[in-house]
Design a protein around this motif. Structure first.
Motif, PDB file in Angstrom:
ATOM      1  N   LEU A   8      -7.086   2.054  -4.619  1.00 57.63           N
ATOM      2  CA  LEU A   8      -5.879   1.596  -5.386  1.00 57.63           C
ATOM      3  C   LEU A   8      -4.918   2.481  -5.232  1.00 57.63           C
ATOM      4  CD1 LEU A   8      -5.041  -0.110  -7.964  1.00 57.63           C
ATOM      5  CD2 LEU A   8      -5.891   1.782  -9.310  1.00 57.63           C
ATOM      6  N   VAL A   9      -3.776   1.752  -5.166  1.00 55.35           N
ATOM      7  CA  VAL A   9      -2.386   2.636  -4.870  1.00 55.35           C
ATOM      8  C   VAL A   9      -1.309   2.287  -5.896  1.00 55.35           C
ATOM      9  CG1 VAL A   9      -0.487   3.096  -3.194  1.00 55.35           C
ATOM     10  CG2 VAL A   9      -2.761   2.582  -2.259  1.00 55.35           C
ATOM     11  N   THR A  10      -1.069   3.077  -6.879  1.00 58.00           N
ATOM     12  CA  THR A  10       0.061   2.730  -7.857  1.00 58.00           C
ATOM     13  C   THR A  10       1.424   3.243  -7.172  1.00 58.00           C
ATOM     14  OG1 THR A  10       0.130   4.906  -8.823  1.00 58.00           O
ATOM     15  CG2 THR A  10      -1.760   3.614  -9.605  1.00 58.00           C
ATOM     16  N   GLY A  11       2.501   2.652  -7.644  1.00 61.89           N
ATOM     17  CA  GLY A  11       3.618   2.825  -7.202  1.00 61.89           C
ATOM     18  C   GLY A  11       3.936   2.066  -5.754  1.00 61.89           C
ATOM     19  N   ALA A  12       3.341   0.875  -5.840  1.00 55.78           N
ATOM     20  CA  ALA A  12       3.103   0.462  -4.393  1.00 55.78           C
ATOM     21  C   ALA A  12       4.597  -0.233  -3.724  1.00 55.78           C
ATOM     22  CB  ALA A  12       1.996  -0.530  -4.293  1.00 55.78           C
ATOM     23  N   LEU A  16       7.013   5.631  -0.538  1.00 54.21           N
ATOM     24  CA  LEU A  16       5.861   6.068   0.197  1.00 54.21           C
ATOM     25  C   LEU A  16       4.584   5.137  -0.170  1.00 54.21           C
ATOM     26  CD1 LEU A  16       4.162   8.362   1.251  1.00 54.21           C
ATOM     27  CD2 LEU A  16       3.903   9.480  -1.000  1.00 54.21           C
ATOM     28  N   GLY A  17       4.672   4.494  -1.442  1.00 51.25           N
ATOM     29  CA  GLY A  17       3.788   3.542  -1.573  1.00 51.25           C
ATOM     30  C   GLY A  17       3.555   2.240  -0.566  1.00 51.25           C
ATOM     31  N   ARG A  18       4.916   1.743  -0.487  1.00 50.79           N
ATOM     32  CA  ARG A  18       4.928   0.684   0.445  1.00 50.79           C
ATOM     33  C   ARG A  18       4.514   1.095   1.801  1.00 50.79           C
ATOM     34  NH1 ARG A  18      10.354   0.684  -0.994  1.00 50.79           N
ATOM     35  NH2 ARG A  18      10.800   0.971   1.385  1.00 50.79           N
ATOM     36  N   HIS A  19       4.756   2.384   2.365  1.00 49.60           N
ATOM     37  CA  HIS A  19       4.524   2.570   3.789  1.00 49.60           C
ATOM     38  C   HIS A  19       3.071   2.721   3.660  1.00 49.60           C
ATOM     39  CE1 HIS A  19       8.314   3.041   6.082  1.00 49.60           C
ATOM     40  NE2 HIS A  19       8.720   3.139   4.705  1.00 49.60           N
ATOM     41  N   ALA A  20       2.459   3.485   2.737  1.00 52.95           N
ATOM     42  CA  ALA A  20       0.998   3.852   2.474  1.00 52.95           C
ATOM     43  C   ALA A  20       0.118   2.496   2.503  1.00 52.95           C
ATOM     44  CB  ALA A  20       0.784   4.696   1.291  1.00 52.95           C
ATOM     45  N   VAL A  21       0.586   1.358   1.561  1.00 55.29           N
ATOM     46  CA  VAL A  21      -0.231   0.184   1.665  1.00 55.29           C
ATOM     47  C   VAL A  21      -0.165  -0.459   2.902  1.00 55.29           C
ATOM     48  CG1 VAL A  21      -0.100  -2.192   0.569  1.00 55.29           C
ATOM     49  CG2 VAL A  21       0.169  -0.104  -0.780  1.00 55.29           C
ATOM     50  N   ALA A  22       1.148  -0.529   3.520  1.00 55.65           N
ATOM     51  CA  ALA A  22       0.954  -1.171   4.905  1.00 55.65           C
ATOM     52  C   ALA A  22      -0.008  -0.627   5.943  1.00 55.65           C
ATOM     53  CB  ALA A  22       2.469  -1.227   5.429  1.00 55.65           C
ATOM     54  N   THR A  23      -0.272   0.635   5.890  1.00 56.48           N
ATOM     55  CA  THR A  23      -1.011   1.438   6.867  1.00 56.48           C
ATOM     56  C   THR A  23      -2.299   1.395   6.238  1.00 56.48           C
ATOM     57  OG1 THR A  23       0.637   3.114   7.478  1.00 56.48           O
ATOM     58  CG2 THR A  23      -1.533   3.653   7.871  1.00 56.48           C
ATOM     59  N   LEU A  24      -2.806   1.527   5.034  1.00 53.84           N
ATOM     60  CA  LEU A  24      -4.278   1.711   4.629  1.00 53.84           C
ATOM     61  C   LEU A  24      -4.860   0.151   4.601  1.00 53.84           C
ATOM     62  CD1 LEU A  24      -3.399   3.804   1.557  1.00 53.84           C
ATOM     63  CD2 LEU A  24      -4.926   4.517   3.526  1.00 53.84           C
ATOM     64  N   ARG A  25      -4.010  -0.855   4.517  1.00 53.96           N
ATOM     65  CA  ARG A  25      -4.430  -2.321   4.672  1.00 53.96           C
ATOM     66  C   ARG A  25      -5.409  -2.456   5.990  1.00 53.96           C
ATOM     67  NH1 ARG A  25      -0.208  -7.019   6.085  1.00 53.96           N
ATOM     68  NH2 ARG A  25       1.046  -5.542   7.225  1.00 53.96           N
ATOM     69  N   GLU A  26      -4.888  -1.741   7.046  1.00 55.66           N
ATOM     70  CA  GLU A  26      -5.301  -2.157   8.296  1.00 55.66           C
ATOM     71  C   GLU A  26      -6.778  -1.822   8.334  1.00 55.66           C
ATOM     72  OE1 GLU A  26      -3.113   0.230  11.056  1.00 55.66           O
ATOM     73  OE2 GLU A  26      -1.282  -0.917  10.511  1.00 55.66           O
ATOM     74  N   HIS A  28      -8.851  -0.716   5.253  1.00 57.09           N
ATOM     75  CA  HIS A  28      -9.350  -0.596   3.618  1.00 57.09           C
ATOM     76  C   HIS A  28      -8.985  -1.742   3.017  1.00 57.09           C
ATOM     77  CE1 HIS A  28     -10.358   3.740   4.591  1.00 57.09           C
ATOM     78  NE2 HIS A  28      -9.255   3.751   4.813  1.00 57.09           N
ATOM     79  N   GLU A  29      -9.896  -2.062   1.936  1.00 53.17           N
ATOM     80  CA  GLU A  29      -9.206  -3.036   0.865  1.00 53.17           C
ATOM     81  C   GLU A  29      -8.654  -2.383  -0.012  1.00 53.17           C
ATOM     82  OE1 GLU A  29     -11.440  -5.068  -2.969  1.00 53.17           O
ATOM     83  OE2 GLU A  29     -12.692  -5.138  -1.232  1.00 53.17           O
ATOM     84  N   VAL A  30      -7.359  -2.812  -0.119  1.00 59.02           N
ATOM     85  CA  VAL A  30      -6.266  -2.363  -0.914  1.00 59.02           C
ATOM     86  C   VAL A  30      -5.791  -2.950  -2.081  1.00 59.02           C
ATOM     87  CG1 VAL A  30      -3.836  -1.336  -0.833  1.00 59.02           C
ATOM     88  CG2 VAL A  30      -5.154  -1.177   1.174  1.00 59.02           C
ATOM     89  N   HIS A  31      -5.578  -2.489  -3.250  1.00 57.12           N
ATOM     90  CA  HIS A  31      -5.161  -3.020  -4.469  1.00 57.12           C
ATOM     91  C   HIS A  31      -4.048  -2.295  -4.753  1.00 57.12           C
ATOM     92  CE1 HIS A  31      -8.922  -5.221  -5.717  1.00 57.12           C
ATOM     93  NE2 HIS A  31      -9.457  -4.598  -4.841  1.00 57.12           N
ATOM     94  N   ALA A  32      -3.048  -2.839  -4.739  1.00 53.45           N
ATOM     95  CA  ALA A  32      -1.574  -2.343  -5.307  1.00 53.45           C
ATOM     96  C   ALA A  32      -1.212  -2.634  -6.519  1.00 53.45           C
ATOM     97  CB  ALA A  32      -0.623  -2.799  -3.925  1.00 53.45           C
ATOM     98  N   ALA A  72       2.908   6.387  -8.221  1.00 55.06           N
ATOM     99  CA  ALA A  72       3.844   6.016  -9.292  1.00 55.06           C
ATOM    100  C   ALA A  72       4.499   7.110  -9.833  1.00 55.06           C
ATOM    101  CB  ALA A  72       3.167   5.131 -10.488  1.00 55.06           C
ATOM    102  N   GLN A  73       6.065   6.863 -10.085  1.00 52.38           N
ATOM    103  CA  GLN A  73       6.706   7.930 -10.921  1.00 52.38           C
ATOM    104  C   GLN A  73       7.966   6.890 -11.677  1.00 52.38           C
ATOM    105  OE1 GLN A  73       8.184  10.815  -8.231  1.00 52.38           O
ATOM    106  NE2 GLN A  73       9.225   9.555  -6.801  1.00 52.38           N
ATOM    107  N   SER A  74       8.245   7.491 -12.761  1.00 51.81           N
ATOM    108  CA  SER A  74       9.498   6.883 -13.338  1.00 51.81           C
ATOM    109  C   SER A  74      10.764   7.063 -12.602  1.00 51.81           C
ATOM    110  CB  SER A  74       9.667   7.575 -14.903  1.00 51.81           C
ATOM    111  OG  SER A  74      10.800   7.269 -15.354  1.00 51.81           O
ATOM    112  N   SER A  75      11.347   6.132 -12.652  1.00 52.46           N
ATOM    113  CA  SER A  75      12.679   6.010 -11.877  1.00 52.46           C
ATOM    114  C   SER A  75      13.870   6.440 -12.861  1.00 52.46           C
ATOM    115  CB  SER A  75      13.254   4.629 -11.345  1.00 52.46           C
ATOM    116  OG  SER A  75      13.345   3.662 -12.394  1.00 52.46           O
TER     117      SER A  75
END
Length: 290
Positions: A8-12, A16-26, A28-32, A72-75
């Motif tokens: 599970l990736v928060t702040g996707a 950082l979240g976008r790039h992490a999800v793009a890499t991890l999905r290769e 792993h099973e990624v829940h964003a 995830a972090q508050s903007s």
């Protein structure tokens, strides 16, 4: 753990979240977890639309999870005290809820994205054992990060927990209001760069690809850890601006203040020893920002 995981990736939707999800999905099973579904949603990624500033529930999340990356972090960090509760809900309340969810879902690892700003400023590079700035002087946003660190550490007896204190992550697609893109835009537009002292503060920003590699490596750790995550080049604000000026073909304009610069440099020995050695120098990485 190097085998395929359910993560599970928060702040996707963040940098950082976008790039992490793009890499991890290769592998792993990624829940964003996202605030809004992105227009460029990635194939193979399972998205969960949840507003962490609301009274949200973990009910829609997977009943079993191997690892959680809480990025995830508050903007709204510049809007204190008017939106202090938004910062608290996103940065602290969500951490408490996700830690409890991770425990119930059988997670083996919880990775929390904190900030190098919790050290304050100093003339020497900060190690992971350096004193934290006195709580009353942290400011609300950094105080919320430190509160979450304390919550995370209390779960170390239940699962492996990793706290990553990031220092000035930058890269393609970053919001233009953040430090490095803002420097690029100001130099391109001919606006003066304000320096503390003659050269300004010193920092060692990290390219997002190296930050993602640090996240990946944290999956293989045993036990619980805290790491600084920063780049290989320690540069003053003047040096950063001059490198940007060379890249865009426009000399930066400076305005100097007669104040002591507040340096924020990370010692990355532990990161290089146990996670990754950053590979992208600033002169190379900044080219993605224009």
């Amino acid at each position: 753990m190097s085998e395929s995981q359910r993560i599970l990736v928060t702040g996707a939707n963040g940098l950082l979240g976008r790039h992490a999800v793009a890499t991890l999905r290769e592998t792993h099973e990624v829940h964003a977890m996202v605030h809004t579904l992105p227009q460029d949603a990635l194939d193979g990624v399972i998205y969960h639309v949840l507003d962490l500033a609301s009274d949200w529930s973990t009910a829609a999340l997977p009943s079993k999870i191997d690892s959680v990356f809480h990025l995830a972090q508050s903007s709204r960090f510049r809007e204190f005290p008017e939106l202090a509760l938004d910062v608290f809900r996103v940065n602290v309340d969500s951490t408490a809820r996700l830690l409890d969810y991770a425990r119930r879902a059988g997670a083996k690892r919880f990775v929390f994205a904190s900030s190098g700003g919790v050290y304050g400023a100093g003339a020497q590079a900060f190690t992971e054992n350096s004193p934290i700035i006195p709580h009353g002087k942290l400011g609300y946003y950094l105080a919320s990060k430190l509160c979450s660190e304390v919550l995370v550490q209390n779960y170390a007896q239940l699962m492996g927990v990793t706290i990553l204190r990031f220092f000035f992550v930058y890269g393609a697609g970053q919001k233009r209001s953040m430090l490095i893109p803002r420097l690029v835009d100001n130099i391109c537009e001919g606006h003066a760069i304000t320096l503390q002292g003659n050269d300004g503060i010193r920092i060692n920003p990290i390219h997002v690809s190296d930050a993602v590699r640090a996240l990946q490596s944290s999956l293989k750790l045993e036990g619980s850890h805290t790491f600084n995550v920063a780049g290989p080049d320690v540069l003053s604000l003047r040096e950063l601006a001059e490198l940007i000026g060379q890249a865009v073909g426009k000399a930066p304009v400076f305005s100097c203040e007669e104040v002591e610069p507040k340096h924020l440099v990370a010692d990355i020995e532990e990161m290089q020893l146990k996670l990754v050695k950053p590979e992208i120098g600033f002169a190379k990485g900044l080219k993605e920002l224009f």
